[in-house]
Design a protein around this motif. Structure first.
Motif, PDB file in Angstrom:
ATOM      1  N   ARG A 276     125.101 112.229  38.691  1.00  9.42           N
ATOM      2  CA  ARG A 276     126.281 111.594  38.064  1.00  9.42           C
ATOM      3  C   ARG A 276     126.823 110.493  38.964  1.00  9.42           C
ATOM      4  NH1 ARG A 276     127.347 116.854  36.343  1.00  9.42           N
ATOM      5  NH2 ARG A 276     128.702 117.264  38.116  1.00  9.42           N
ATOM      6  N   GLY A 277     126.854 110.741  40.266  1.00 10.48           N
ATOM      7  CA  GLY A 277     127.316 109.722  41.200  1.00 10.48           C
ATOM      8  C   GLY A 277     126.428 108.490  41.174  1.00 10.48           C
ATOM      9  N   ASP A 278     125.112 108.695  41.098  1.00  6.78           N
ATOM     10  CA  ASP A 278     124.188 107.563  40.993  1.00  6.78           C
ATOM     11  C   ASP A 278     124.469 106.739  39.743  1.00  6.78           C
ATOM     12  OD1 ASP A 278     122.890 108.185  43.338  1.00  6.78           O
ATOM     13  OD2 ASP A 278     121.099 109.036  42.375  1.00  6.78           O
ATOM     14  N   GLU A 279     124.675 107.427  38.637  1.00 11.65           N
ATOM     15  CA  GLU A 279     124.959 106.728  37.382  1.00 11.65           C
ATOM     16  C   GLU A 279     126.265 105.947  37.470  1.00 11.65           C
ATOM     17  OE1 GLU A 279     124.863 109.773  34.400  1.00 11.65           O
ATOM     18  OE2 GLU A 279     122.720 110.138  34.698  1.00 11.65           O
ATOM     19  N   ARG A 280     127.292 106.563  38.067  1.00 10.77           N
ATOM     20  CA  ARG A 280     128.575 105.862  38.220  1.00 10.77           C
ATOM     21  C   ARG A 280     128.407 104.634  39.106  1.00 10.77           C
ATOM     22  NH1 ARG A 280     130.728 111.092  38.565  1.00 10.77           N
ATOM     23  NH2 ARG A 280     130.610 111.003  40.831  1.00 10.77           N
ATOM     24  N   ARG A 281     127.679 104.787  40.219  1.00 13.06           N
ATOM     25  CA  ARG A 281     127.464 103.649  41.122  1.00 13.06           C
ATOM     26  C   ARG A 281     126.684 102.543  40.419  1.00 13.06           C
ATOM     27  NH1 ARG A 281     127.380 107.840  44.637  1.00 13.06           N
ATOM     28  NH2 ARG A 281     125.148 108.246  44.445  1.00 13.06           N
ATOM     29  N   GLU A 282     125.701 102.900  39.614  1.00 17.26           N
ATOM     30  CA  GLU A 282     124.914 101.908  38.887  1.00 17.26           C
ATOM     31  C   GLU A 282     125.784 101.160  37.876  1.00 17.26           C
ATOM     32  OE1 GLU A 282     121.871  99.508  38.204  1.00 17.26           O
ATOM     33  OE2 GLU A 282     121.814 101.101  39.695  1.00 17.26           O
ATOM     34  N   ARG A 283     126.608 101.878  37.128  1.00 16.57           N
ATOM     35  CA  ARG A 283     127.503 101.226  36.166  1.00 16.57           C
ATOM     36  C   ARG A 283     128.502 100.322  36.887  1.00 16.57           C
ATOM     37  NH1 ARG A 283     127.670 106.403  33.810  1.00 16.57           N
ATOM     38  NH2 ARG A 283     129.760 106.706  34.639  1.00 16.57           N
ATOM     39  N   LEU A 284     129.067 100.815  37.969  1.00 13.42           N
ATOM     40  CA  LEU A 284     130.005 100.011  38.740  1.00 13.42           C
ATOM     41  C   LEU A 284     129.313  98.775  39.300  1.00 13.42           C
ATOM     42  CD1 LEU A 284     132.793  99.617  39.989  1.00 13.42           C
ATOM     43  CD2 LEU A 284     132.054 101.049  41.898  1.00 13.42           C
ATOM     44  N   GLY A 285     128.099  98.942  39.816  1.00 17.83           N
ATOM     45  CA  GLY A 285     127.337  97.813  40.333  1.00 17.83           C
ATOM     46  C   GLY A 285     127.069  96.771  39.264  1.00 17.83           C
ATOM     47  N   ASP A 286     126.716  97.214  38.064  1.00 13.47           N
ATOM     48  CA  ASP A 286     126.486  96.278  36.953  1.00 13.47           C
ATOM     49  C   ASP A 286     127.754  95.498  36.628  1.00 13.47           C
ATOM     50  OD1 ASP A 286     123.838  97.041  36.700  1.00 13.47           O
ATOM     51  OD2 ASP A 286     124.217  98.403  35.010  1.00 13.47           O
ATOM     52  N   ARG A 287     128.874  96.218  36.535  1.00 15.62           N
ATOM     53  CA  ARG A 287     130.142  95.530  36.240  1.00 15.62           C
ATOM     54  C   ARG A 287     130.497  94.540  37.341  1.00 15.62           C
ATOM     55  NH1 ARG A 287     132.370 100.764  34.905  1.00 15.62           N
ATOM     56  NH2 ARG A 287     133.676 100.585  36.743  1.00 15.62           N
ATOM     57  N   LEU A 288     130.302  94.950  38.591  1.00 16.05           N
ATOM     58  CA  LEU A 288     130.621  94.081  39.717  1.00 16.05           C
ATOM     59  C   LEU A 288     129.721  92.851  39.729  1.00 16.05           C
ATOM     60  CD1 LEU A 288     132.306  93.615  42.227  1.00 16.05           C
ATOM     61  CD2 LEU A 288     130.677  94.992  43.512  1.00 16.05           C
ATOM     62  N   ARG A 289     128.417  93.037  39.473  1.00 20.70           N
ATOM     63  CA  ARG A 289     127.506  91.892  39.431  1.00 20.70           C
ATOM     64  C   ARG A 289     127.915  90.912  38.346  1.00 20.70           C
ATOM     65  NH1 ARG A 289     124.077  95.819  41.276  1.00 20.70           N
ATOM     66  NH2 ARG A 289     123.537  96.666  39.242  1.00 20.70           N
TER      67      ARG A 289
END
Length: 185
Positions: free
Chosen positions: A75-88
């Motif tokens: 779940r943490g990986d998924e959250r980090r990936e979504r956050l990374g996408d939004r940040l990019r």
């Protein structure tokens, strides 16, 4: 239920570490992540040692804990990936690529990639970030005279790599010329 003492906990750890590590390794992409999962599993076991069942039930209890730790990890990986996408996406909108305005940006990027790391950094900090040589020297922890020398050499090498027709308007090399303080900087 008896609370395991230090020696009992060490024995539990020694007996269960290999199978738990194998369990985690088969469920994550990076070995370091598996080690983290097992470490967290045993940390939870230590903190909740009064709840750890004895005998053959111990391993099953640890697998249950490891399973929940893995679920949290994923779940943490998924959250980090979504956050990374939004940040990019946000960064792309807020901080435009200076090279995107240049028609020959690919030639510039290729030429920059062929420069040494320090020369490339001196050049980009000066041209794209607008820093003065003394500021670049502070950022890189080098002498300002060394920055000026490297900057001159890097510009010359980059011009050589992308072409030296500086009179043509809009040529990629024109971005390499930074006005001196006397020219209004």
């Amino acid at each position: 239920m008896t609370v395991p003492q230090d020696d009992e906990f060490r024995q539990m750890y020694a007996a269960n570490f290999p199978p738990l590590l194998g369990y985690a390794l088969r469920r994550v992409e990076q070995p370091a992540d598996a080690a983290d999962v097992v470490a967290e599993t045993f940390l939870i076991a230590w903190r909740r040692r009064h709840e750890v069942p004895g005998g053959p039930e111990t391993r099953l209890w640890l697998y249950g804990v490891a399973r929940r730790v893995l679920a949290n990890h994923h779940r943490g990986d998924e959250r980090r990936e979504r956050l990374g996408d939004r940040l990019r996406k946000r960064l792309a909108a807020v901080v435009p690529d200076p090279g995107a305005e240049i028609p020959e940006r690919l030639a510039v990027r290729e030429a920059l990639a062929r420069l040494g790391e320090l020369d490339r950094e001196v050049l980009t900090l000066t041209v794209w970030e607008g820093l003065e040589p003394r500021e670049v020297a502070e950022v890189l922890g080098v002498n300002p005279a060394a920055v000026r020398t490297r900057l001159s050499r890097a510009r010359a090498r980059l011009r050589e790599l992308v072409g030296d027709d500086l009179r043509r308007p809009g040529h990629v090399s024109s971005v390499l010329t930074v006005p001196t303080p006397e020219e209004g900087r």
